[in-house]
Design a protein around this motif. Structure first.
Motif, PDB file in Angstrom:
ATOM      1  N   LYS A 165       0.799  -1.227   0.000  1.00 47.75           N
ATOM      2  CA  LYS A 165       0.000   0.000   0.000  1.00 47.75           C
ATOM      3  C   LYS A 165       0.833   1.279   0.000  1.00 47.75           C
ATOM      4  O   LYS A 165       0.327   2.342  -0.371  1.00 47.75           O
ATOM      5  CB  LYS A 165      -0.914  -0.001   1.229  1.00 47.75           C
TER       6      LYS A 165
ATOM      7  N   THR B 205      -8.076   1.771  -4.064  1.00 53.79           N
ATOM      8  CA  THR B 205      -8.063   0.310  -4.087  1.00 53.79           C
ATOM      9  C   THR B 205      -9.461  -0.243  -3.844  1.00 53.79           C
ATOM     10  O   THR B 205     -10.370   0.469  -3.420  1.00 53.79           O
ATOM     11  CB  THR B 205      -7.094  -0.248  -3.040  1.00 53.79           C
TER      12      THR B 205
ATOM     13  N   ASN C  57      -8.298  -5.125  -1.760  1.00 52.75           N
ATOM     14  CA  ASN C  57      -6.993  -4.470  -1.618  1.00 52.75           C
ATOM     15  C   ASN C  57      -6.229  -4.367  -2.929  1.00 52.75           C
ATOM     16  O   ASN C  57      -5.049  -4.010  -2.933  1.00 52.75           O
ATOM     17  CB  ASN C  57      -6.119  -5.181  -0.572  1.00 52.75           C
TER      18      ASN C  57
END
Length: 494
Positions: A426, A436, A440
């Motif tokens: 991330k 996102t 994820n």
């Protein structure tokens, strides 16, 4: 078609490989080159059927894949090699696949599962033929740099040099854009270099293609961490467009007690360190996790777990066991897995065969779930406790139930966790303000690939989730097409 009755006259001959006991003594590739006459016979088995599902490249919702994701023109190059027209076959192969030397080695060949001959016989040896076409192309000197005739003056950054990034870069360069590929590791190749053992995909094979791409005008910048030693905002300032191909590298851990003990490692940490040490010094530097003399447990029944077996065998592990939470598969297709879907059947991968040759039995243990790890008095793993489980689907939801009385304790000096990934890292996405999904992964529609930031695209595992090299190549090519359309208003890229 090459020969009308070829599929009836010739039986499938799987490509020969070196003996497992001999090949585990080194890190060299072990596929043996097949005489061209034999390959032509295998190509003659291709039926040139009316609907070649082998090259369909699609998925059925809720089911498995059908055919080749990059739409390889399989019947065409099978016919061409049957008629000894190898150079033409190579041209057709490169038309759809930038890197057949990669897929010819590491792809699980969904095309073969969708081969029409496989309805009631063994499929055509598509993967082996692909491998030999491209390798003959390199041997004959047919594969040479082909820089574009003119440049557009546009500059594109590709972040990540795995299969998606390389495919995107290659296509955009063909369109005439100036392409720079950024890689945070010290070597170019991403998953191809540090995620796949050298025995399956040798680094010199990857470098051979990188050198061609460089000669065609692509710039590679290793040791460059976007958001680290290269400010993220400069990426937007320095380039007209960006394609993110960073992969999915956030590991999934085992939800079991004491899962942080010393001696428990994520599979990719093990594989990366092994390959880096091998390439840097032939393992002389000792900068890797050695399985020599250790009782090794691999948790996870997929390809990455098999790669851990392949590596541990060569280290000289005392024993190797691979836990698969699923039951052993049947040897024939089941009713819920009909042709032309990818055949979900029992198979022994090369790593399994090597472990069986060395230790006397297949290393897999089925229906096994880890409950807790056991520590010694120094905080190192010395074993683990498992329980057998049944996997069932209730109202479409997968559930697992422990089987009473099946707890078992296993000795373990090293444990490798190979149960997949939860998505991309991330930090970079946050630095670039990329949205996102609930999974994820990067929010970017399949077929369009554009993120929430104009001119920024995403392709491969960071958008799709953990998948195959061939799907990464597919997405890299398609993202390049959409990036070219964004930059030029239209595109000739496929």
């Amino acid at each position: 078609m090459g020969k009308t009755t070829g599929f009836m006259e010739y039986e499938r001959q799987d490509p020969p490989k070196k003996n497992p006991l001999a090949r585990v003594k080194n890190w060299q590739e072990f596929q043996i080159v097949v005489p061209e006459g034999e390959l032509q016979e295998q190509g003659a088995r291709c039926m040139d059927c009316a609907v070649p599902f082998c090259q369909t490249g699609t998925t059925i919702p809720g089911s498995d894949e059908i055919g080749c994701p990059v739409y390889n023109l399989i019947p065409e190059w099978n016919e061409l090699i049957y008629h000894n027209r190898w150079h033409e076959a190579l041209v057709r192969l490169h038309k759809t696949n930038n890197f057949p030397e990669f897929t010819g080695r590491v792809c699980p060949a969904p095309c073969e599962g969708s081969c029409t001959v496989a309805l009631n016989d063994d499929p055509v040896t598509i993967k082996s033929i692909e491998y030999h076409i491209v390798e003959k192309g390199f041997r004959e000197g047919w594969i040479q740099p082909e820089p574009p005739a003119k440049r557009t003056g546009k500059h594109v950054a590709v972040v990540g040099s795995g299969p998606a990034g390389l495919a995107a870069a290659a296509q955009l360069n063909k369109a005439g854009h100036w392409v720079t590929v950024f890689e945070k590791d010290d070597r170019i190749g991403g998953l191809l270099t540090y995620g796949i053992p050298d025995v399956k995909l040798a680094n010199h094979i990857v470098n051979r293609r990188i050198e061609l791409l460089e000669a065609e005008g692509i710039t590679f910048q290793p040791n460059t961490d976007i958001g680290g030693n290269y400010p993220a905002e400069e990426l937007y300032e320095d380039f007209d467009s960006v394609i993110l191909c960073t992969g999915a590298q956030v590991h999934r851990n085992v939800p079991a007690e004491e899962n942080q003990l010393s001696g428990i490692h994520y599979a990719m940490d093990f594989l990366r360190a092994n390959t880096k040490s091998l390439l840097d010094s032939g393992h002389a530097d000792g900068e890797y996790i050695s399985a020599e003399g250790k009782n090794v447990i691999v948790i996870g029944g997929g390809d990455t777990g098999v790669d851990c077996i392949t590596t541990s065998v060569r280290h000289g592990a005392a024993s190797i066991t691979q836990f698969d939470i699923h039951p052993e598969l049947e040897h024939e297709r089941q009713e819920n897995n009909p042709w032309p879907l990818y055949p979900v059947v029992y198979r022994q991968e090369d790593g399994h065969k090597e472990a069986e040759a060395v230790y006397g039995k297949d290393p897999r243990a089925y229906k096994v779930q880890t409950k807790r790890f056991i520590s010694d008095d120094q905080g190192r793993v010395k074993g683990l406790v498992t329980v057998d489980v049944d996997t069932v689907y209730e109202d479409g939801v997968k559930k697992r139930y422990e089987i009473p009385g099946t707890e078992k304790t296993w000795e373990a000096d090293l444990v490798f966790v190979a149960i997949g990934f939860t998505g991309p890292e991330k930090e970079l996405l946050n630095a670039l303000n990329i949205q996102t999904t609930e999974r994820n992964t990067v929010e970017a529609e399949y077929g369009k690939y554009e993120t929430n930031i104009e001119g920024v695209f995403a392709a491969g595992d960071n958008r799709r989730g953990q998948s195959l090299v061939v799907w990464a190549i597919h997405e890299g090519r398609e993202a390049a097409r959409e990036c070219d359309r964004y930059l030029e208003g239209s595109t000739n890229l496929p």
